[in-house]
Design a protein around this motif. Structure first.
Motif, PDB file in Angstrom:
ATOM      1  N   GLU A  23       0.809  -1.231   0.000  1.00 54.90           N
ATOM      2  CA  GLU A  23       0.000   0.000   0.000  1.00 54.90           C
ATOM      3  C   GLU A  23       0.838   1.275   0.000  1.00 54.90           C
ATOM      4  O   GLU A  23       0.398   2.311  -0.490  1.00 54.90           O
ATOM      5  CB  GLU A  23      -0.993  -0.006   1.176  1.00 54.90           C
ATOM      6  CG  GLU A  23      -0.399  -0.089   2.565  1.00 54.90           C
ATOM      7  CD  GLU A  23      -0.034  -1.503   2.997  1.00 54.90           C
ATOM      8  OE1 GLU A  23      -0.276  -2.453   2.242  1.00 54.90           O
ATOM      9  OE2 GLU A  23       0.516  -1.649   4.098  1.00 54.90           O
ATOM     10  N   GLU A  24       2.089   1.184   0.491  1.00 52.86           N
ATOM     11  CA  GLU A  24       2.890   2.424   0.520  1.00 52.86           C
ATOM     12  C   GLU A  24       3.300   2.850  -0.893  1.00 52.86           C
ATOM     13  O   GLU A  24       3.506   4.034  -1.142  1.00 52.86           O
ATOM     14  CB  GLU A  24       4.102   2.245   1.441  1.00 52.86           C
ATOM     15  CG  GLU A  24       3.646   2.076   2.892  1.00 52.86           C
ATOM     16  CD  GLU A  24       4.739   2.207   3.919  1.00 52.86           C
ATOM     17  OE1 GLU A  24       5.878   2.561   3.555  1.00 52.86           O
ATOM     18  OE2 GLU A  24       4.446   1.938   5.102  1.00 52.86           O
ATOM     19  N   GLU A 100      -0.174   8.055   6.916  1.00 48.52           N
ATOM     20  CA  GLU A 100       0.467   9.089   6.090  1.00 48.52           C
ATOM     21  C   GLU A 100       1.449   8.489   5.079  1.00 48.52           C
ATOM     22  O   GLU A 100       1.846   9.161   4.130  1.00 48.52           O
ATOM     23  CB  GLU A 100       1.228  10.082   6.967  1.00 48.52           C
ATOM     24  CG  GLU A 100       0.335  10.917   7.853  1.00 48.52           C
ATOM     25  CD  GLU A 100       1.074  11.382   9.090  1.00 48.52           C
ATOM     26  OE1 GLU A 100       1.300  12.588   9.228  1.00 48.52           O
ATOM     27  OE2 GLU A 100       1.442  10.518   9.914  1.00 48.52           O
ATOM     28  N   ASN A 101       1.850   7.223   5.295  1.00 51.89           N
ATOM     29  CA  ASN A 101       2.739   6.567   4.325  1.00 51.89           C
ATOM     30  C   ASN A 101       1.967   6.038   3.125  1.00 51.89           C
ATOM     31  O   ASN A 101       2.561   5.583   2.148  1.00 51.89           O
ATOM     32  CB  ASN A 101       3.463   5.372   4.970  1.00 51.89           C
ATOM     33  CG  ASN A 101       4.339   5.796   6.120  1.00 51.89           C
ATOM     34  OD1 ASN A 101       4.646   6.980   6.249  1.00 51.89           O
ATOM     35  ND2 ASN A 101       4.733   4.861   6.955  1.00 51.89           N
ATOM     36  N   VAL A 102       0.644   6.076   3.215  1.00 50.73           N
ATOM     37  CA  VAL A 102      -0.193   5.405   2.223  1.00 50.73           C
ATOM     38  C   VAL A 102      -0.983   6.403   1.357  1.00 50.73           C
ATOM     39  O   VAL A 102      -1.334   6.107   0.218  1.00 50.73           O
ATOM     40  CB  VAL A 102      -1.146   4.427   2.966  1.00 50.73           C
ATOM     41  CG1 VAL A 102      -2.162   3.808   2.033  1.00 50.73           C
ATOM     42  CG2 VAL A 102      -0.334   3.335   3.652  1.00 50.73           C
ATOM     43  N   GLY A 106      -4.225  15.565   0.548  1.00 44.33           N
ATOM     44  CA  GLY A 106      -5.350  15.858  -0.336  1.00 44.33           C
ATOM     45  C   GLY A 106      -5.937  14.646  -1.045  1.00 44.33           C
ATOM     46  O   GLY A 106      -6.930  14.762  -1.758  1.00 44.33           O
ATOM     47  N   GLU A 107      -5.333  13.476  -0.856  1.00 48.74           N
ATOM     48  CA  GLU A 107      -5.784  12.305  -1.617  1.00 48.74           C
ATOM     49  C   GLU A 107      -7.074  11.691  -1.059  1.00 48.74           C
ATOM     50  O   GLU A 107      -7.790  10.996  -1.775  1.00 48.74           O
ATOM     51  CB  GLU A 107      -4.660  11.250  -1.614  1.00 48.74           C
ATOM     52  CG  GLU A 107      -4.646  10.394  -2.849  1.00 48.74           C
ATOM     53  CD  GLU A 107      -3.365   9.600  -3.001  1.00 48.74           C
ATOM     54  OE1 GLU A 107      -2.606   9.428  -2.025  1.00 48.74           O
ATOM     55  OE2 GLU A 107      -3.128   9.145  -4.141  1.00 48.74           O
ATOM     56  N   VAL A 108      -7.355  11.980   0.216  1.00 47.52           N
ATOM     57  CA  VAL A 108      -8.549  11.410   0.860  1.00 47.52           C
ATOM     58  C   VAL A 108      -9.570  12.531   1.069  1.00 47.52           C
ATOM     59  O   VAL A 108      -9.253  13.585   1.607  1.00 47.52           O
ATOM     60  CB  VAL A 108      -8.177  10.767   2.216  1.00 47.52           C
ATOM     61  CG1 VAL A 108      -9.419  10.327   2.974  1.00 47.52           C
ATOM     62  CG2 VAL A 108      -7.227   9.594   2.002  1.00 47.52           C
ATOM     63  N   ASP A 109     -10.804  12.284   0.633  1.00 46.24           N
ATOM     64  CA  ASP A 109     -11.837  13.320   0.742  1.00 46.24           C
ATOM     65  C   ASP A 109     -12.694  13.183   1.992  1.00 46.24           C
ATOM     66  O   ASP A 109     -13.356  14.149   2.384  1.00 46.24           O
ATOM     67  CB  ASP A 109     -12.723  13.282  -0.507  1.00 46.24           C
ATOM     68  CG  ASP A 109     -11.920  13.712  -1.717  1.00 46.24           C
ATOM     69  OD1 ASP A 109     -11.683  14.917  -1.874  1.00 46.24           O
ATOM     70  OD2 ASP A 109     -11.484  12.824  -2.475  1.00 46.24           O
ATOM     71  N   TYR A 110     -12.726  12.002   2.590  1.00 39.96           N
ATOM     72  CA  TYR A 110     -13.529  11.853   3.806  1.00 39.96           C
ATOM     73  C   TYR A 110     -13.065  10.625   4.589  1.00 39.96           C
ATOM     74  O   TYR A 110     -12.602   9.642   4.000  1.00 39.96           O
ATOM     75  CB  TYR A 110     -15.029  11.717   3.473  1.00 39.96           C
ATOM     76  CG  TYR A 110     -15.859  12.298   4.584  1.00 39.96           C
ATOM     77  CD1 TYR A 110     -16.052  13.673   4.697  1.00 39.96           C
ATOM     78  CD2 TYR A 110     -16.405  11.475   5.571  1.00 39.96           C
ATOM     79  CE1 TYR A 110     -16.760  14.215   5.758  1.00 39.96           C
ATOM     80  CE2 TYR A 110     -17.122  12.010   6.624  1.00 39.96           C
ATOM     81  CZ  TYR A 110     -17.294  13.376   6.714  1.00 39.96           C
ATOM     82  OH  TYR A 110     -17.984  13.917   7.766  1.00 39.96           O
ATOM     83  N   ASN A 140      -2.882  15.535   7.295  1.00 46.90           N
ATOM     84  CA  ASN A 140      -1.876  15.360   6.245  1.00 46.90           C
ATOM     85  C   ASN A 140      -2.318  14.498   5.073  1.00 46.90           C
ATOM     86  O   ASN A 140      -1.563  14.309   4.126  1.00 46.90           O
ATOM     87  CB  ASN A 140      -0.593  14.781   6.849  1.00 46.90           C
ATOM     88  CG  ASN A 140       0.077  15.783   7.750  1.00 46.90           C
ATOM     89  OD1 ASN A 140      -0.008  16.995   7.519  1.00 46.90           O
ATOM     90  ND2 ASN A 140       0.739  15.311   8.797  1.00 46.90           N
ATOM     91  N   ILE A 141      -3.532  13.962   5.141  1.00 45.92           N
ATOM     92  CA  ILE A 141      -4.019  13.169   3.995  1.00 45.92           C
ATOM     93  C   ILE A 141      -5.322  13.722   3.422  1.00 45.92           C
ATOM     94  O   ILE A 141      -5.685  13.417   2.292  1.00 45.92           O
ATOM     95  CB  ILE A 141      -4.195  11.672   4.349  1.00 45.92           C
ATOM     96  CG1 ILE A 141      -5.282  11.459   5.418  1.00 45.92           C
ATOM     97  CG2 ILE A 141      -2.865  11.065   4.802  1.00 45.92           C
ATOM     98  CD1 ILE A 141      -5.665   9.985   5.608  1.00 45.92           C
TER      99      ILE A 141
END
Ligand code: SAM
Length: 211
Positions: A23-24, A100-102, A106-110, A140-141
């Motif tokens: 997943e990283e 945060e390694n995955v 801004g990649e996650v919206d909720y 941070n995501i």
């Protein structure tokens, strides 16, 4: 959650098409993995996946990722997804401490947190998924418009979580100590634990918050 070892669960997960392995290396590539640009919502501590599967079914224009620490639990969600084959749902087996390694900023919206483990001892407070340490990781995501919904029947954990919002300088959008008898219950999807605890007569607390 009482855990029963499910024989062969690790092996099942290792070859399953709905689980994102390594997943990283997916960090920054989640839209490519789903093959579209739809928003990405995650549930941390998904358990057997009932809630996120229902969400994914109801919202085909959103991509969902269920995160679960234990193979013996995740394998139950996989079994259901093998039958339902929802194209907008994937799973990761991991400890959310390393979230945060995955995902990149801004990649996650909720983010959904449902009936997270309470870790009742003070010295374990930082392991609670609503601790300020975890809230700082979510910042941070999450995307600019992103937020978190948290449900629990554990009032002590809920009150701790409200206090942690202030520590992390998050905003509370709304909160209730009795979701099922509140204005916020319309459209609520029950999780496995939510059903179990509300059947026992426990009121369900819910908060919606954002950084
Ligand atoms: N969300 C489900 C529900 O409401 O029915 C399951 C709730 S269960 C009490 C909590 C789940 O969170 C367990 O399956 C546990 O393994 C998972 N979990 C706890 N801490 C976690 C972590 N740090 N990372 C990923 N999963 C975690």
């Amino acid at each position: 959650m009482r855990l029963r070892n499910v024989k062969g669960s690790r092996e099942t997960i290792a070859v399953n098409e709905f689980v994102v392995h390594d997943e990283e290396t997916a960090k920054g590539h989640w839209h490519e993995i789903f093959g579209n640009n739809q928003p990405i919502h995650i549930e941390i501590g998904m358990g057997k996946g009932q809630f996120i599967m229902e969400l994914a079914d109801q919202n085909p224009d959103i991509n969902y990722i269920g995160i679960e620490k234990f193979s013996s639990v995740l394998v139950r969600a996989i079994e259901k997804q093998e039958i339902r084959q929802l194209p907008n749902l994937k799973f990761i087996r991991m400890d959310a401490e390393y979230i945060e390694n995955v995902f990149q900023q801004g990649e996650v919206d909720y983010i959904y947190l449902n009936f997270s483990d309470p870790w009742p001892k003070d010295r374990h407070a930082k392991r609670r998924l609503t601790s300020h340490q975890f809230l700082n990781r979510y910042v941070n995501i999450l995307s600019d418009k992103g937020g978190v919904t948290f449900k629990t029947d554990n009032k002590a954990l809920f009150d701790f979580s409200l206090a942690e919002l202030e520590v992390a300088k998050w905003q509370l959008i709304n909160a209730t100590h009795d979701l099922h008898h509140s204005e916020y219950n319309e459209g609520n999807i029950m999780t496995e634990y939510e059903k179990r605890f509300s059947d026992m007569g426990n009121p369900i607390c819910r908060m919606v918050c954002k950084p």
